[in-house]
Design a protein around this motif. Structure first.
Motif, PDB file in Angstrom:
ATOM      1  N   ARG A   1      -5.833   9.297  -8.750  1.00 37.68           N
ATOM      2  CA  ARG A   1      -5.288   8.489  -9.276  1.00 37.68           C
ATOM      3  C   ARG A   1      -5.629   6.627  -9.237  1.00 37.68           C
ATOM      4  O   ARG A   1      -5.047   6.600  -9.753  1.00 37.68           O
ATOM      5  CB  ARG A   1      -4.111   8.770  -7.976  1.00 37.68           C
ATOM      6  CG  ARG A   1      -3.843  10.490  -7.440  1.00 37.68           C
ATOM      7  CD  ARG A   1      -3.094  10.298  -6.207  1.00 37.68           C
ATOM      8  NE  ARG A   1      -3.234  11.121  -5.958  1.00 37.68           N
ATOM      9  CZ  ARG A   1      -1.155  11.354  -5.352  1.00 37.68           C
ATOM     10  NH1 ARG A   1      -0.197  10.690  -5.771  1.00 37.68           N
ATOM     11  NH2 ARG A   1      -1.683  12.508  -4.517  1.00 37.68           N
ATOM     12  N   LEU A   2      -6.897   6.401  -8.541  1.00 32.98           N
ATOM     13  CA  LEU A   2      -6.457   5.019  -8.440  1.00 32.98           C
ATOM     14  C   LEU A   2      -8.553   4.923  -8.816  1.00 32.98           C
ATOM     15  O   LEU A   2      -9.163   5.832  -8.608  1.00 32.98           O
ATOM     16  CB  LEU A   2      -6.503   4.996  -7.276  1.00 32.98           C
ATOM     17  CG  LEU A   2      -5.243   4.315  -6.642  1.00 32.98           C
ATOM     18  CD1 LEU A   2      -5.107   3.892  -5.199  1.00 32.98           C
ATOM     19  CD2 LEU A   2      -4.784   3.760  -7.497  1.00 32.98           C
TER      20      LEU A   2
ATOM     21  N   ILE B   1      -9.777   2.139  -4.713  1.00 33.75           N
ATOM     22  CA  ILE B   1     -10.334   2.761  -3.561  1.00 33.75           C
ATOM     23  C   ILE B   1     -11.395   1.762  -2.469  1.00 33.75           C
ATOM     24  O   ILE B   1     -11.066   2.058  -1.300  1.00 33.75           O
ATOM     25  CB  ILE B   1     -10.678   4.314  -3.624  1.00 33.75           C
ATOM     26  CG1 ILE B   1     -10.024   4.880  -4.709  1.00 33.75           C
ATOM     27  CG2 ILE B   1     -11.552   4.720  -2.356  1.00 33.75           C
ATOM     28  CD1 ILE B   1      -9.811   6.016  -4.927  1.00 33.75           C
TER      29      ILE B   1
ATOM     30  N   TRP C   1      -7.039  10.367  -2.884  1.00 36.70           N
ATOM     31  CA  TRP C   1      -6.583   8.602  -4.135  1.00 36.70           C
ATOM     32  C   TRP C   1      -7.585   9.223  -5.236  1.00 36.70           C
ATOM     33  O   TRP C   1      -7.560   8.632  -6.426  1.00 36.70           O
ATOM     34  CB  TRP C   1      -6.850   8.135  -3.320  1.00 36.70           C
ATOM     35  CG  TRP C   1      -5.375   7.311  -2.750  1.00 36.70           C
ATOM     36  CD1 TRP C   1      -5.099   7.329  -0.895  1.00 36.70           C
ATOM     37  CD2 TRP C   1      -3.914   6.806  -3.155  1.00 36.70           C
ATOM     38  NE1 TRP C   1      -3.793   7.979  -0.371  1.00 36.70           N
ATOM     39  CE2 TRP C   1      -3.328   7.063  -1.918  1.00 36.70           C
ATOM     40  CE3 TRP C   1      -3.237   6.346  -4.171  1.00 36.70           C
ATOM     41  CZ2 TRP C   1      -1.874   7.374  -2.224  1.00 36.70           C
ATOM     42  CZ3 TRP C   1      -2.136   6.807  -4.246  1.00 36.70           C
ATOM     43  CH2 TRP C   1      -1.202   6.488  -3.061  1.00 36.70           C
TER      44      TRP C   1
ATOM     45  N   ASN D   1       0.551   1.141  -2.906  1.00 32.17           N
ATOM     46  CA  ASN D   1       0.032   3.155  -2.452  1.00 32.17           C
ATOM     47  C   ASN D   1       0.098   3.036  -0.876  1.00 32.17           C
ATOM     48  O   ASN D   1       0.552   4.484  -0.891  1.00 32.17           O
ATOM     49  CB  ASN D   1      -1.363   2.556  -3.211  1.00 32.17           C
ATOM     50  CG  ASN D   1      -1.456   2.399  -4.626  1.00 32.17           C
ATOM     51  OD1 ASN D   1      -0.740   3.100  -5.406  1.00 32.17           O
ATOM     52  ND2 ASN D   1      -2.130   1.308  -4.482  1.00 32.17           N
ATOM     53  N   CYS D   2       0.106   2.459   0.326  1.00 32.66           N
ATOM     54  CA  CYS D   2      -0.323   3.280   1.598  1.00 32.66           C
ATOM     55  C   CYS D   2       1.143   2.588   1.975  1.00 32.66           C
ATOM     56  O   CYS D   2       1.510   3.686   3.160  1.00 32.66           O
ATOM     57  CB  CYS D   2      -1.527   2.533   1.430  1.00 32.66           C
ATOM     58  SG  CYS D   2      -2.592   2.534   0.597  1.00 32.66           S
TER      59      CYS D   2
ATOM     60  N   LYS E   1     -10.851   8.326  -0.781  1.00 30.38           N
ATOM     61  CA  LYS E   1     -11.236   9.469  -1.403  1.00 30.38           C
ATOM     62  C   LYS E   1     -10.489  11.043  -1.641  1.00 30.38           C
ATOM     63  O   LYS E   1      -9.593  10.913  -2.268  1.00 30.38           O
ATOM     64  CB  LYS E   1     -12.379   9.026  -1.868  1.00 30.38           C
ATOM     65  CG  LYS E   1     -12.795   9.383  -2.447  1.00 30.38           C
ATOM     66  CD  LYS E   1     -14.381   8.808  -2.905  1.00 30.38           C
ATOM     67  CE  LYS E   1     -15.094   9.183  -4.124  1.00 30.38           C
ATOM     68  NZ  LYS E   1     -16.664   9.155  -4.702  1.00 30.38           N
TER      69      LYS E   1
END
Ligand code: SF4
Ligand code: SF4
Lengths: 486, 289
Positions: free
Chosen positions: B269-270, B275, B266, B121-122, B158
């Motif tokens: 989404r997660l 997270i 996030w 993701n990052c 977050k």
């Protein structure tokens, strides 16, 4: 022939030199029982090798708390290899390479000295085939009885014999596979697990595979494995020199051959009475009188058979005997066998053996019980901190090969202004004492930062020194510190 | 060609009647084992069609007797994998983030999970080693726009920065030239002043003029001492780390046009576990406070 003391056997070698076909359907070979010195030697070697094979995993060896007490154990799950005193880690597999070199060169040496002695006496294929033939003879009788049984129509008694034979073969196969898996797990535990159906699937699969291969190779394929599947005969053929010992028929003494009646004169004829005993006992089904052949495993059973014949007709033994290639053209039966064991070739092999053996021994004796690996982070190569200094990250892996907890002091040196800290469970820790449980690896993250002004080039040498706090054993690893272009 | 049938005189096998340069092709039948293997595969394939999903239909496909699908198996395996960590997952969400480090088992679980979540993701913005790029912070260093404690990192991940989350953090770097707040000369001066805080070589007059401009326009966010203010995500201008670049041209551009990058939120989404894993992973990279 009526008068002869020796029975003449009707047997056809599989590869008679007069009509050797390129391809032929396999002919079943029913070797006759041989009696004599070599046969006895083979029994002894069989007993010894099989005993070693079956018993080794059951030998216990006290390694203390938490370590397996099996003398020989290949522990894949925990990545250790135990061999009596020696205990190897995965990164030390080069010892196995050393062992393989020693095994190969020993084989070369033995072959140069005694021909294919490995094939004839100690190759597992030979040993188990011999065992299978022994079982076969026990149940179905010797060669003639077996030939008759082969031809006989199916009957209750034939069926019983056949079923018994194959059942025993399979049993031997199961025992073989069973013995093999004991090398890879604690033998007593595994034995119980196997019977209570609690062992790993891989254990049963191994037993099944080895049962199948033992049964098929030893019972059904036999000499075909040696002749068609195995590369050694061809390689060993190249190792045999003029002065290597091999099983040899002395043509000069034996020819011209022919049946001989008792009392007849031996004038103008050879000593071979063409009784074919040597062919009948041969497990490879060949006729050694055609000369040294690729198929011959030098088991020397034909020597036993012919010596037996020579005894009966009152001629000196040794018409077939261990002799060198050079020796077989010398027809003098009285001549003492003279073998030169020390030759350039054997000296060379011996020297290689001694060399590799010495290296192995040296490294084994000087094996460290502390091993350190320093792995530098590559992504990112370096980090600029807010005060302008440069930081690199490392993973330090410390291997403690002893079976007890050890504490290590770790220090980094190499540049002025260097600062280091370890990231452990707690917050940033500058104390750098690492505790490693027995027989395991601990890895700790290490950060090193150096003021940019102190960096002379984009790569600086660093030393990571790990010291055992109790014994003082030290291991220093060199690594580098990366910074920006200067 | 059927009238051409003839037998080869050596092998006794019928020929196909084909002939090339006097060489005739024997009509040797297929070996029996080969034929049997073929029949067996035919039977096998029919059985396979019945048991397994096999034939495409117009909008659908034949499902087979057991309704097997590799996607279904994957879903099961994924669920099983998540399940296998239920204890660690539960521990991670109930624990204070700053306490996780003292629980090696949970911490290790968080770091490995965080590592892979970060890669997925990052890494597109922050780089696979979290080394960042111009406009995307380097997460290995010790400079934090919005704070480098686990809780601060957790909030940043977050809620995001200038994201569409209602709790997002916003900090504005105004476009001083475009919005006609400052003149070009003033911007030039203030850039010199800012540079002078971490390196030498600027003209003293410009720096003095720039300082005045700074105090009036910039100090409210970046602080009187220019050390930045985390409430606004305003960077420290005195240290060696530059977010967009530390050369004068870049600084002038930053002041003139403003900067407003977005860090997505996030949450939503997660899941929270992921997270938290990412938070602890980022914190462990060496710069965490
Ligand atoms: S070599 Fe010996 S065993 Fe062989 S046929 Fe001649 S006499 Fe018989
Ligand atoms: S020829 Fe003699 S030595 Fe060679 S395989 Fe046969 S019996 Fe053994």
């Amino acid at each position: 022939m009526v008068e002869s003391a020796v029975e003449n056997v009707d047997v056809r070698p599989v590869n008679k030199k007069e009509n050797r076909a390129l391809f032929e359907r396999r002919e079943k070979i029913q070797p006759k029982k041989a009696r004599g010195d070599f046969r006895r030697l083979k029994w002894i070697i069989m007993a010894v090798t099989l005993t070693i094979y079956y018993v080794t995993p059951w030998i216990r060896w006290d390694r203390g708390e938490g370590a397996p007490d099996q003398a020989v154990l290949v522990d894949f799950a925990r990545e250790r290899f135990y061999f009596f005193l020696i205990e190897l880690w995965p990164q030390e597999v080069y010892y196995i390479t050393g062992l393989l070199i020693i095994a190969a060169v020993s084989l070369f040496l033995v072959t140069a000295l005694f021909g294919r002695a490995w094939c004839g006496y100690s190759c597992p294929q030979t040993v188990w085939t011999d065992l299978f033939i022994f079982v076969e003879r026990l149940i179905e009788g010797d060669r003639n009885a077996r030939l008759k049984l082969d031809k006989a129509p199916m009957s209750m008694s034939k069926l019983t014999k056949r079923v018994t034979k194959h059942a025993i073969w399979l049993l031997i196969g199961v025992l073989t596979g069973g013995a093999w898996v004991f090398y890879f797990a604690d033998a007593p535990t595994l034995l119980v697990d196997l019977f209570t159906l609690e062992a790993a699937v891989i254990a049963y699969a191994s037993v099944a595979t080895l049962t199948a291969t033992t049964y098929v190779f030893g019972g059904l394929m036999r000499e075909q494995v040696c002749t068609y599947m195995c590369p050694w005969p061809r390689i060993q053929g190249a190792m045999v020199g003029d002065e290597s010992l091999t099983v040899t028929y002395h043509g000069a003494r034996g020819e011209p051959r022919g049946p001989h009646k008792k009392g007849q004169s031996w004038e103008n004829r050879g000593h071979c009475i063409d009784c074919n005993q040597c062919v009948a006992v041969c497990p490879m089904g060949i006729d050694i009188r055609d000369g040294l052949q690729m198929e011959c495993i030098t088991c020397a059973l034909c020597i036993d058979a012919c010596n037996d014949v020579m005894d009966k007709i009152d001629l000196p033994r040794g018409l077939i005997s261990y002799d060198t290639y050079a020796g077989q053209f010398d027809g003098n039966p009285e001549k003492k066998l003279k073998v030169r064991l020390i030759r350039p070739r054997t000296i060379a092999y011996g020297a290689i053996l001694a060399f590799v053996g010495a290296i192995m021994l040296f490294t084994l004796l000087n094996r460290s019980i502390l091993d350190v690996n320093v792995i530098r982070d590559r992504n990112p190569l370096f980090v600029t901190l807010s005060d302008g200094s440069i930081r690199n990250g490392y993973t330090v892996k410390i291997l403690n090969k002893l079976h007890e907890v050890r504490k290590y002091h770790v220090e980094v040196t190499g540049s002025a202004g260097l600062q280091s800290w370890f990231q452990k469970e707690g917050p940033k820790d500058h104390t750098m004492i690492v505790t490693v449980p027995g027989d395991s690896v601990s890895s700790v993250k290490l950060f090193v930062s150096i003021p940019a002004a102190n960096l002379k080039s984009k790569s600086t040498d660093l030393d990571v020194t790990v010291v055992d706090r109790e014994t003082g054993e030290t291991d220093t690893q060199n690594t580098s510190f990366k910074g920006p272009e200067k | 060609m059927s009238d051409n049938i003839e037998k080869d005189e050596f092998s006794g096998t019928q020929t196909t009647g084909h002939e090339w340069d006097g060489i005739k092709e024997l009509d040797t039948p297929m070996p029996r084992w080969w034929l049997w293997t073929m029949y067996a595969t035919i039977i096998w394939s029919i059985g396979y069609w019945v048991v397994m999903p096999a034939w495409p239909l117009v909008t659908d496909y034949t499902k087979g007797m057991f309704g097997y699908s590799s996607r279904g198996v994957l879903e099961q395996e994924l669920a099983a994998a998540v399940d296998a960590h239920s204890v660690d997952r539960a521990a991670l969400v109930t624990m204070e983030l700053s306490n996780v480090k003292s629980d090696p088992q949970t911490y290790q679980f968080a770091l490995s999970g965080g590592k892979s979540a970060f890669a997925v993701n990052c890494s597109q913005c922050h780089g696979s080693g979290a080394q960042g790029a111009a406009g995307f912070p380097n997460l290995n260093d010790d400079d934090w726009l919005w704070g480098g404690s686990v809780d601060q990192i957790y909030e940043t991940i977050k809620y995001g920065i200038r994201s569409d989350h209602e709790d997002t953090r916003v900090g504005d770097m105004p476009a001083f030239l475009d919005d006609e707040l400052l003149e070009k000369d003033q911007i030039n001066d203030v850039a010199d002043y800012v540079l002078s805080l971490s390196q030498s070589g600027q003209s003293a007059e410009a720096v003095a003029r720039g300082k005045e401009v700074y105090m009036e326009n910039c100090a409210s966010c970046h602080g009187e001492n220019a050390k930045g203010l985390r409430e606004f995500g305003a960077p420290n201008l005195t240290d060696a780390i530059w977010f967009y670049g530390g050369d004068k041209a870049t600084i002038v551009r930053t002041i003139s046009k403003g900067r407003a990058n977005v860090m997505p939120a996030w949450e939503g989404r997660l899941d929270d576990v992921t997270i938290r894993q990412m938070t602890l992973f980022v914190h462990s990279l060496g710069g965490g406070e």
